[in-house]
Scaffold this motif. Structure first.
Motif, mmCIF file in Angstrom:
data_model
loop_
_atom_site.group_PDB
_atom_site.id
_atom_site.type_symbol
_atom_site.label_atom_id
_atom_site.label_comp_id
_atom_site.label_asym_id
_atom_site.label_seq_id
_atom_site.Cartn_x
_atom_site.Cartn_y
_atom_site.Cartn_z
ATOM 1 N N TRP A 69 -20.077 -4.579 -19.659
ATOM 2 C CA TRP A 69 -20.800 -3.341 -19.386
ATOM 3 C C TRP A 69 -20.549 -2.868 -17.963
ATOM 4 N N MET A 127 -22.028 4.588 -15.222
ATOM 5 C CA MET A 127 -21.768 5.855 -14.551
ATOM 6 C C MET A 127 -22.314 5.766 -13.124
ATOM 7 N N ARG A 181 -26.975 5.072 -16.099
ATOM 8 C CA ARG A 181 -26.353 5.226 -17.411
ATOM 9 C C ARG A 181 -25.273 4.162 -17.588
ATOM 10 N N LEU A 231 -22.215 2.060 -19.453
ATOM 11 C CA LEU A 231 -21.008 2.453 -20.171
ATOM 12 C C LEU A 231 -20.189 1.199 -20.400
ATOM 13 N N MET A 259 -20.310 14.609 -20.824
ATOM 14 C CA MET A 259 -19.488 13.517 -21.328
ATOM 15 C C MET A 259 -18.025 13.904 -21.417
ATOM 16 N N SER A 265 -19.002 3.587 -26.583
ATOM 17 C CA SER A 265 -18.873 4.413 -25.381
ATOM 18 C C SER A 265 -18.260 5.766 -25.694
ATOM 19 N N SER A 266 -17.185 5.766 -26.494
ATOM 20 C CA SER A 266 -16.541 7.039 -26.849
ATOM 21 C C SER A 266 -15.587 6.819 -28.012
#
Length: 736
Positions: A182, A185, A194, A196, A223, A256-257
């Motif tokens: 982990w 941001m 936050r 990410l 984002m 995450s994305s």
């Protein structure tokens, strides 16, 4: 700072230096030379936070003048947030600077070094912090701090420390760092609340986000900017090899994305990234595809014996992933010469195939398209599209590319009420009604009761949405109907099957439990769309129930004989022993009740007959089916487990009317302890045994090889000698 800044900004809460006319003019002059300045002050109250720790502060400062020379050298003593202060001129100094000294109010005050260690992850300049006479902590400029608490959920928590062994990968910019745990941001290098997974992204300058007053949380994170920063540094991630980029890392990075996860994997495929390992097995990344659950399918070289959760992996999931994994070299000693017409899965497909995917729990197969018997329905499409931010049409097209059948277009537009109707729990959430099966009457009744609509309305609406609805007469009778439709007669849980006649025993129990006649129960079930036996066959005594029950426990919900199938001979033997009746009497009573009894006369019983006639050789149901040819494996296993010859096993099977395979019994192998382990599902030489009529999963072959320390080809040879077969698309490698 100069006297103007101290008097007009520093001393006034809410005033920002960036709002001063002098700064605005100077900023414009810098921009004339192509230099843009981005002040990080947002609220003008940061100085007040000093007094959260200190009773008084001393500020010593010297402003740099526009001509590049040091200005006035000044000092300010402040006794508290509401106190007056006096600006004291000092002797001229050689350099411009600002020093702030806090006089902490107690010895138990928060450690400045500890706070900086947890909050300051990236500094534009060198920073040194020392507590007492201890070793200093140093932040090198534009380098991710070696003490930043990577791996922590909330660095604001006291005691937050860096995860042991955490690895990072630098990139072409100090604004992005990849990590194997982990990250988070940052806003101007400071932790911004936050998390990410997999990266640290510093948002500064034009990208600086809006923050809460205490700077602990980002407001309205953009984002897209974060993803753009990550996208530009994908080459740096892959160039570092397996320092960070691994299958299990990408599995977690999905949270995450999804977009960047897909782009990372696509680039890795393009450059033929290696080594790429799944569950410890090196594979060809260009042929494997990516499915987050691959590492949870029940195979790891570090383990012996089957993975504890292997029994939970649906066969559909195994069938879906085995072909590409074979071609990618996942299974030592095997490959395939058949190319799939379907697309390989990519990271984002994980959420299409398993909408409830989460790295914090076991693989959520429930509600998954890879759950046994699942089909793609409109509910699945709508729900998945909403969760991953894509259109229903896009999700359907992607599923077709992956080899799934989808409903025909155009897709109906569903509102919230429709989603409730097609949700099996009437909640608007998965699991959804099966698109190809007739909707169960119990679902229609439950939906009507939950929504206040009539049963005909629910039926018509489901039909309009493309579902197959049952033929039910009239409105429902609420809980009364649900009781007789439920297997356990409790109005919930498992429901009677629509594809087979209702068991006479169920009707008998339902009549007894509800105080109705068997004729009344049978008629009502028939009106609800079920096939029912003659009422005369449903008047069962307690002894009758013990005869037609497949277990010693007789009650609602227990399995019963199926009237349309031949009663297995071992069931008759077992019931005769339990009731004290002769075998002939049991056969006669079963025939009277309408059950199909064996045509072959029953021979005198021998000691091991029940074990020999049971599928798992344990003397208990499930029994061998009288309608199917006995598999050679069963004969060989029975011979070994029972300690008798194959010829004796065959003779007992023939005596009970079973059909033997067309083979020479002398060709059956003698089974040893290793053979029994190979043929057992859990590799423990005990039942349950591998299914005879299905290909042996390569996961089993490979795990058996790892557990028994044998070559996979040796495992395959032995299985084939027993009559088992591998999937037809599998071939052995010459060097395997």
């Amino acid at each position: 700072m100069g006297e103007v800044e101290l008097r007009d900004v520093f001393s006034h809460a809410g005033m920002r230096f960036a709002d001063l006319p002098e700064y605005i003019e100077e900023r414009a002059r810098w921009e004339e030379h192509g230099i843009t300045m981005h002040p990080n002050s947002q609220f003008g109250v940061r100085v007040l936070s000093y007094f959260m720790l200190a009773d008084d502060i001393t500020v010593t400062t010297c402003r740099l003048s526009p001509d590049g020379l040091p200005g006035q050298h000044l000092r300010v003593e402040i006794a508290g947030p509401g106190s007056l202060f006096r600006i004291q001129p000092l002797d001229r100094c050689a350099e411009a600077y600002t020093s702030v000294r806090l006089r902490l109010r107690s010895s138990e005050a928060t450690s400045c070094v500890d706070v900086l260690r947890r909050i300051l992850w990236l500094s534009e300049f060198e920073v040194t912090a020392r507590e007492g006479e201890g070793e200093p902590t140093v932040w090198q400029p534009n380098v991710l701090s070696e003490v930043a608490p990577l791996g922590e959920n909330n660095p604001h928590d006291k005691g937050a420390v860096r995860k042991e062994g955490a690895r990072t990968v630098s990139t072409s910019t100090p604004a992005v760092w990849w990590c194997d745990t982990w990250g988070g941001m940052l806003a101007d290098g400071l932790w911004a609340g936050r998390g990410l997974f997999g990266a640290v992204v510093n948002l500064s300058g034009e990208r600086t986000p809006r923050l809460t007053v205490d700077r602990r949380r980002i407001i309205d994170l953009n984002m897209a900017e974060v993803e753009q920063a990550l996208r530009q540094e994908i080459p740096s991630l892959l160039a570092a090899g397996t320092d960070v980029f691994r299958h299990e890392w990408l599995e977690h990075f999905l949270g995450s994305s999804l977009t960047i996860a897909d782009e990372i994997f696509a680039e890795a495929v393009r450059v033929r990234f290696a080594p790429w390992r799944i569950a410890g097995h090196e594979v060809d990344i260009t042929k494997s595809g990516f499915f987050a659950a691959d590492g949870h399918m029940g195979l790891s070289p570090a383990e012996t014996g089957p993975w504890p959760g292997h029994a939970l992996v649906p066969a559909t999931a195994t069938r879906f992933r085995t072909p590409p994994l074979v071609g990618a070299g996942f299974f030592p000693g095997f490959t395939t010469t058949r190319s799939s017409p379907h697309a390989l899965p990519v990271p984002s497909d994980t959420f299409i195939l398993t909408p409830r995917w989460s790295t914090s729990t076991h693989v959520p197969w429930s509600g998954s398209l890879l759950q046994e018997g699942s089909e793609v329905g409109i509910g699945t499409l709508v729900n998945t599209a909403a969760k991953i931010g894509r259109s229903v049409e896009d999700v359907a097209a992607r599923l077709q590319e992956l080899g799934f059948s989808v409903p025909t277009t155009p897709f109906p537009r569903l509102d919230a009420a429709d989603l409730r109707l097609i949700s099996m729990s009437i909640s608007g959430e998965a699991p959804w009604l099966h698109p190809e099966r007739v909707v169960h009457p119990a679902h229609i009744i439950r939906a009507a009761m939950a929504t206040g609509h009539t049963s005909p309305y629910i039926t018509d609406r489901l039909a309009a949405l493309g579902y197959r609805t049952p033929v039910c007469a009239g409105n429902h009778q609420g809980l009364s109907d649900l009781r007789i439709l439920s297997v356990h007669l409790n109005g919930s849980g498992a429901w009677l099957r629509l594809d087979r006649p209702v068991d006479p025993a169920h009707i008998a129990f339902a009549a007894n439990e509800t105080g109705r006649t068997v004729e009344d129960v049978a008629t009502r079930l028939e009106n609800l769309g079920f096939s029912v036996p003659a009422a005369s066959l449903c008047r069962l005594s307690d002894e009758d129930l013990s005869i037609v029950g497949l277990t010693s426990d007789v009650g609602p919900g227990n399995p019963w004989l199926v009237p349309e199938e031949v009663v297995p001979p071992p069931h008759i033997i077992q019931v005769a022993g339990n009731t004290g009746h002769a075998v002939g009497q049991i056969i006669t009573r079963l025939a009277t009740l309408g059950y199909k009894v064996p045509a072959h006369p029953m021979p005198p019983r021998e000691r091991d007959d029940l074990r020999l006639l049971s599928h798992n050789l344990d003397g208990q149901a499930p029994w061998l089916s009288p309608d199917r040819t006995v598999h050679p494996v069963h004969i060989a296993l029975a011979s070994c487990v029972l300690g008798c010859t194959p010829a004796h096993v065959a003779s007992r099977l023939v005596a009970y009317g079973y059909r033997l395979p067309d083979i020479d019994l002398l060709d059956l192998p003698d089974l040893g302890p290793i053979d029994l382990r190979i043929a057992s599902y859990d590799l423990d030489a005990k039942s349950p045994w591998l299914a005879y009529d299905e290909p042996v999963p390569l996961f089993h072959v490979t795990q058996a090889a790892l557990t028994l320390k044998l070559h996979p080809h040796a495992i395959a040879d032995q299985l084939e000698s027993l009559g088992y077969r591998l999937p037809d698309y599998v071939v052995r490698t010459a060097e395997g």
